[in-house]
Design an enzyme around this catalytic site. Structure first.
Site, short mmCIF file in Angstrom:
data_model
loop_
_atom_site.label_atom_id
_atom_site.label_comp_id
_atom_site.label_asym_id
_atom_site.label_seq_id
_atom_site.Cartn_x
_atom_site.Cartn_y
_atom_site.Cartn_z
CE1 TYR A 39 -6.49 -29.75 -21.54
CE2 TYR A 39 -5.26 -28.20 -22.91
CZ TYR A 39 -6.27 -28.41 -22.33
OH TYR A 39 -7.38 -27.32 -22.24
CE LYS B 221 -9.59 -30.09 -17.48
NZ LYS B 221 -9.27 -31.31 -16.54
CG ASP C 190 -13.61 -26.69 -28.76
OD1 ASP C 190 -13.34 -26.28 -30.13
OD2 ASP C 190 -12.86 -26.35 -27.88
P1 13P Z 1 -11.84 -25.53 -24.14
O1 13P Z 1 -11.75 -27.05 -23.53
O2 13P Z 1 -13.19 -25.18 -23.87
O3 13P Z 1 -11.25 -26.02 -25.64
O4 13P Z 1 -10.66 -24.71 -23.12
C1 13P Z 1 -9.34 -24.90 -23.36
C2 13P Z 1 -8.89 -23.82 -22.48
O5 13P Z 1 -8.19 -24.58 -21.71
C3 13P Z 1 -8.93 -22.61 -22.45
O6 13P Z 1 -8.38 -21.84 -21.62
MG MG Z 2 -11.55 -24.95 -27.17
MG MG Z 3 -15.09 -25.93 -24.65
#
Ligand code: 13P
Ligand code: MG
Ligand code: MG
Ligand code: 13P
Length: 380
Positions: free
Chosen positions: A231, A234, A14
Site C-alpha cells: 500500500y 490510492k 501525489d
Molecule cells: P491518497 O491516496 O489521496 O494519498 O490518500 C491516502 C489515504 O488513504 C488517506 O486516508
Molecule cells: Mg496522499
Molecule cells: Mg490522493
C-alpha cells in the site's frame, strides 16, 4: 490523407501534501507550470494546464507526439521529481508518495504516476471534459460511465442521436490479472455490467464510438498498490472525455453525478464513501479524509491548444477552464454525498463501511490471527 492526430494526455501523481493527505503546496504546482512551459517552448507539447484534486497534481497536456511518448512522459516525470523535492524540503506529508523508482525509463507506466491518454482527429468543434477523483480507485468511473454509455434512461442521446445509437466499444481491464477485453454495446450491455459489477477486479479503460468518431473516453487504470506490491496510496484516477455530436453531450456526462455513488478508497484507502462533486478549490478532504472527491473541468480544443475562458492573448498554460461542479446546482448532490458517507461511517470498522479483506490497504488481521493460532479450537 487523414489529418494528423492530436493527443490529449493527463499524467497525475501525489508527491506530497500539506497536512496529511490534503493538498499539494502551491509552489509544487508553480514548479510544474514552469517545467511544462519549457516543454512547450521546446515543441514537446502544444499546450498544458496544471491543476490538482485533493493531494494529487494533475498535468493536462496536448501534443502531436502520440500516446506513451518519452518526451511528454519525461516532462511530467520532471514535474513530479521537482515537486517531490519541494515537498521533501518542506517536510510535507508523504513527500514523493507516488514515485516508485529513481530511474525514469521513458514512460511513467509502472513508475507510480497514473496516466490517461487519447489520440484522435480533432473535429470541427471538440469539447473536452477532464474528470479527476481523489481518495478512490479506477473502477469508481465504471458506474457513471455505464450510465452514460449504456443506459438510455440516463443518456437520451443513445436513443435520439443516430451515431450514438450505433453503440460503443468498451475496453475493460482486469486490473488484478493485467489483461483486457473489448466488448460491444448495446448488444453486450448486460454482460459488460456483469463484469463491471465487480469493482475490485474490473474497470473501464476506454470507450470508443462505433460510428467512426474514435475514442470517447479514457481512464487512468494504474493500480498503485499492485504496481508497488504494497500500500502506497490510492490511485485517484482521471478520465478524459470527448463530448457532443455522436458522443454523449456535456450534460449527459455530468448527469449521473447528481446521485450519490459509493466508491472505494477513502480513509487509509480502506473505506467506502460517496462521491462528492466539487470544484478543485473545494477538493481538500475535510471529513474523514474525504468524502472521495470528483471534479470536472472543461476545455474546447483549438488546433491542438486548450481554449477556456481566459482573456484573448493570455499566455499558454494560464487557462481558465469551465468548472462544472463548482455551481450551487450541485449543493444537493454534495449534501446527499455527506449524508450517505455519514450513514456508511456509522458502521465503523465493519463491512461494508470498510472494504473486503483482499482490498483493505491496512489490516492487522494476519497479526491477530497469528497471535491466536494456539487459541483457536476446531468445532466438532
Ligand atoms: P491518497 O491516496 O489521496 O494519498 O490518500 C491516502 C489515504 O488513504 C488517506 O486516508
Ligand atoms: Mg496522499
Ligand atoms: Mg490522493
Ligand atoms: P444547443 O442546441 O444549445 O447547441 O444544445 C444541444 C445539445 O447537445 C445540448 O446537450
Amino acid at each position: 490523407m487523414s489529418a494528423e492526430k492530436v493527443t490529449v494526455s493527463v499524467i497525475k501523481a501525489d508527491v506530497g501534501s500539506v497536512v496529511g493527505h490534503s493538498r499539494p503546496h502551491p509552489s509544487m504546482l508553480e514548479a510544474s507550470k514552469g517545467i511544462l512551459a519549457d516543454a512547450q517552448k521546446q515543441g514537446i507539447i502544444e499546450d498544458f494546464y496544471v491543476t490538482r484534486v485533493g493531494d494529487d497534481i494533475n498535468l493536462y497536456m496536448t501534443h502531436y507526439k502520440g500516446k506513451g511518448n518519452k518526451d511528454v512522459h519525461g516532462a511530467a516525470w520532471e514535474c513530479f521529481q521537482k515537486a517531490a523535492k519541494i515537498a521533501k524540503s518542506m517536510k510535507l506529508y508523504a513527500a514523493g508518495q507516488d514515485i516508485l523508482t529513481d530511474a525514469f525509463s521513458g514512460n511513467v507506466k509502472g513508475a507510480g504516476p497514473g496516466s490517461a491518454e487519447m489520440s484522435f482527429e480533432e473535429r470541427g468543434s471538440e469539447p473536452l471534459l477532464f474528470f479527476m477523483a481523489d481518495k478512490t480507485e479506477p473502477s469508481a468511473y465504471s458506474l457513471p460511465l455505464s450510465k452514460i454509455f449504456l443506459d438510455p434512461f440516463t443518456t437520451t442521446g443513445l436513443v435520439v442521436d443516430a451515431r450514438a445509437k450505433k453503440g460503443f466499444c468498451v475496453e475493460i481491464q482486469d486490473v488484478i490479472d493485467n489483461k483486457k477485453v473489448v466488448m460491444k454495446s448495446p448488444e453486450e450491455t448486460l454482460s459488460i455490467l456483469s463484469l463491471l459489477g465487480d469493482t475490485s477486479r474490473y474497470a473501464i479503460k476506454r470507450i470508443c464510438s462505433r460510428a467512426g468518431i474514435g475514442p470517447a473516453c479514457v481512464v487512468s487504470t494504474d493500480k498503485l498498490n499492485l504496481t508497488a506490491g504494497k500500500y502506497i496510496g490510492k490511485d485517484d484516477p482521471v478520465c478524459i472525455c470527448r463530448a457532443q455530436s455522436g458522443l454523449p453531450s456535456v450534460g449527459e456526462y455530468l448527469q449521473p453525478f447528481i446521485n450519490p455513488m459509493l466508491v472505494a478508497g477513502w480513509m487509509r484507502g480502506s473505506h467506502y464513501g460517496a462521491f462528492y462533486p466539487c470544484s478543485p478549490e473545494d477538493s481538500d478532504p475535510v471529513y474523514f479524509d474525504g468524502p472521495p472527491r470528483i471534479c470536472c473541468l472543461g476545455f474546447q480544443l483549438n488546433e491542438g491548444k486548450l481554449q477556456g475562458l481566459e482573456p484573448l492573448g493570455t499566455k499558454n498554460g494560464e487557462h481558465i477552464p469551465v468548472d462544472f461542479f463548482k455551481s450551487d446546482t450541485w449543493d444537493l448532490a454534495r449534501a446527499n454525498a455527506v449524508k450517505a458517507s455519514r450513514f456508511i461511517r456509522s458502521q465503523g470498522p465493519f463491512m461494508p463501511s470498510i472494504l473486503g479483506p483482499e482490498e483493505m490497504e491496512y489490516t492487522s488481521r494476519p497479526e491477530v490471527l497469528k497471535e491466536l493460532t494456539s487459541r483457536f479450537e476446531r468445532l466438532d
